[in-house]
Design a protein around this motif. Sequence first.
Motif, mmCIF file in Angstrom:
data_model
loop_
_atom_site.group_PDB
_atom_site.id
_atom_site.type_symbol
_atom_site.label_atom_id
_atom_site.label_comp_id
_atom_site.label_asym_id
_atom_site.label_seq_id
_atom_site.Cartn_x
_atom_site.Cartn_y
_atom_site.Cartn_z
ATOM 1 N N ILE A 228 -17.060 16.036 58.818
ATOM 2 C CA ILE A 228 -17.786 14.760 58.114
ATOM 3 C C ILE A 228 -17.791 13.906 59.303
ATOM 4 N N HIS A 229 -16.809 13.699 60.115
ATOM 5 C CA HIS A 229 -16.819 12.782 61.188
ATOM 6 C C HIS A 229 -17.945 13.276 62.322
ATOM 7 N N ARG A 230 -18.234 14.371 62.577
ATOM 8 C CA ARG A 230 -19.096 14.894 63.224
ATOM 9 C C ARG A 230 -20.547 14.644 62.855
ATOM 10 N N LEU A 231 -20.702 14.839 61.596
ATOM 11 C CA LEU A 231 -21.875 14.726 60.877
ATOM 12 C C LEU A 231 -22.487 13.216 61.089
ATOM 13 N N LEU A 232 -21.337 12.402 60.913
ATOM 14 C CA LEU A 232 -21.793 10.757 61.049
ATOM 15 C C LEU A 232 -21.785 10.189 62.418
ATOM 16 N N ASP A 233 -21.379 11.110 63.367
ATOM 17 C CA ASP A 233 -21.305 10.534 64.690
ATOM 18 C C ASP A 233 -22.585 11.046 65.561
ATOM 19 N N PRO A 234 -23.371 9.972 66.000
ATOM 20 C CA PRO A 234 -24.542 10.120 66.722
ATOM 21 C C PRO A 234 -24.631 11.017 67.735
ATOM 22 N N ALA A 235 -23.597 10.782 68.471
ATOM 23 C CA ALA A 235 -23.157 11.693 69.835
ATOM 24 C C ALA A 235 -22.971 13.418 69.356
ATOM 25 N N ALA A 236 -24.158 14.287 70.138
ATOM 26 C CA ALA A 236 -23.688 15.603 69.906
ATOM 27 C C ALA A 236 -22.424 16.368 70.204
ATOM 28 N N ASP A 237 -21.952 17.075 69.645
ATOM 29 C CA ASP A 237 -20.844 17.996 70.084
ATOM 30 C C ASP A 237 -21.145 19.360 69.728
ATOM 31 N N ASP A 238 -21.081 20.177 70.829
ATOM 32 C CA ASP A 238 -21.311 21.466 70.939
ATOM 33 C C ASP A 238 -20.172 22.481 70.562
ATOM 34 N N ALA A 239 -19.025 21.844 70.840
ATOM 35 C CA ALA A 239 -17.923 22.543 70.983
ATOM 36 C C ALA A 239 -17.431 23.101 69.412
ATOM 37 N N SER A 240 -16.729 24.061 68.987
ATOM 38 C CA SER A 240 -16.327 24.353 67.622
ATOM 39 C C SER A 240 -15.395 23.500 67.189
ATOM 40 N N LEU A 241 -15.314 23.359 65.807
ATOM 41 C CA LEU A 241 -14.053 22.510 65.605
ATOM 42 C C LEU A 241 -12.784 23.328 65.591
ATOM 43 N N ASP A 242 -12.850 24.391 65.570
ATOM 44 C CA ASP A 242 -11.624 25.255 65.967
ATOM 45 C C ASP A 242 -11.019 25.016 67.392
ATOM 46 N N ALA A 243 -11.801 24.908 68.232
ATOM 47 C CA ALA A 243 -11.466 24.564 69.688
ATOM 48 C C ALA A 243 -11.109 23.091 69.501
ATOM 49 N N ARG A 244 -11.677 22.392 68.913
ATOM 50 C CA ARG A 244 -11.208 20.905 68.907
ATOM 51 C C ARG A 244 -9.665 20.695 68.242
ATOM 52 N N ARG A 245 -9.549 21.368 67.236
ATOM 53 C CA ARG A 245 -8.392 21.590 66.538
ATOM 54 C C ARG A 245 -7.029 22.173 67.401
#
Length: 182
Positions: free
Chosen positions: A106-123
Amino acid sequence: MSLVELIAQADERGLAASGLACLDRCVPLLGGDDELLRPLWASLADTGDWGAGLEVARGKLGGGDGAAEDAAAVLARRMLEAAPATPDAAEVRVWADACSVASLQIHRLLDPAADDASLDARREGRTEGMPPLVAAELRRQVAVLEVLAGHGTAGLRRALEVSVEGRRVLRAVVSRRARGRS
C-alpha cells in the motif's frame, strides 16, 4: 534483526498487535475514524473479546465497492477481512505476515518514488534506495515488533503510538492524492 526474523520470533500478542498496527495505519483508505480499532487494541491489553471488536470494525467499514476502490484500498480491506476471529498462534502468524506485506505494498502504491526491489528483499533488510514512504512503514513495523518483544503488554501503548503516527502520515498522503485528482 530483519522484519521477517522479528515476525518469526514474535509471540501471539506481538503478532496480533503487528497485524493490527498495519491495519490501523491503513484505516484512512477505508474511510474509518481514528477510534475504530481501539476496542481491538484494548482486547490485546486485557485479553478482552477480540472477535466482538473485529465484527464492529467490519460492520462500520462495510463491504466496500471493489470496482470503485483503488488497489491500495482493496489491499487494506483484505487485511480487515482476513483478520482471524481469535488471535491464536497459527492464524495470527499468517495474518500478521500478510498484513506486513500488504501494508508495505500500500505504501509503495502511494509513494511517487519508484521502487524496483521486491518487498521480500525489503522485509529481509535490503533497504538501499527505498522510497521514503515505504522506508517509514518498514521502520514502523520493526518498531512495533521490537517494542512488544522487549516490553510485552506494557509495549502496547507505544505500539499504538507508532501506529497513530503512521495513520496520520497516510491520512495526509491520501488527502493530498484526493486533492490532486480533483
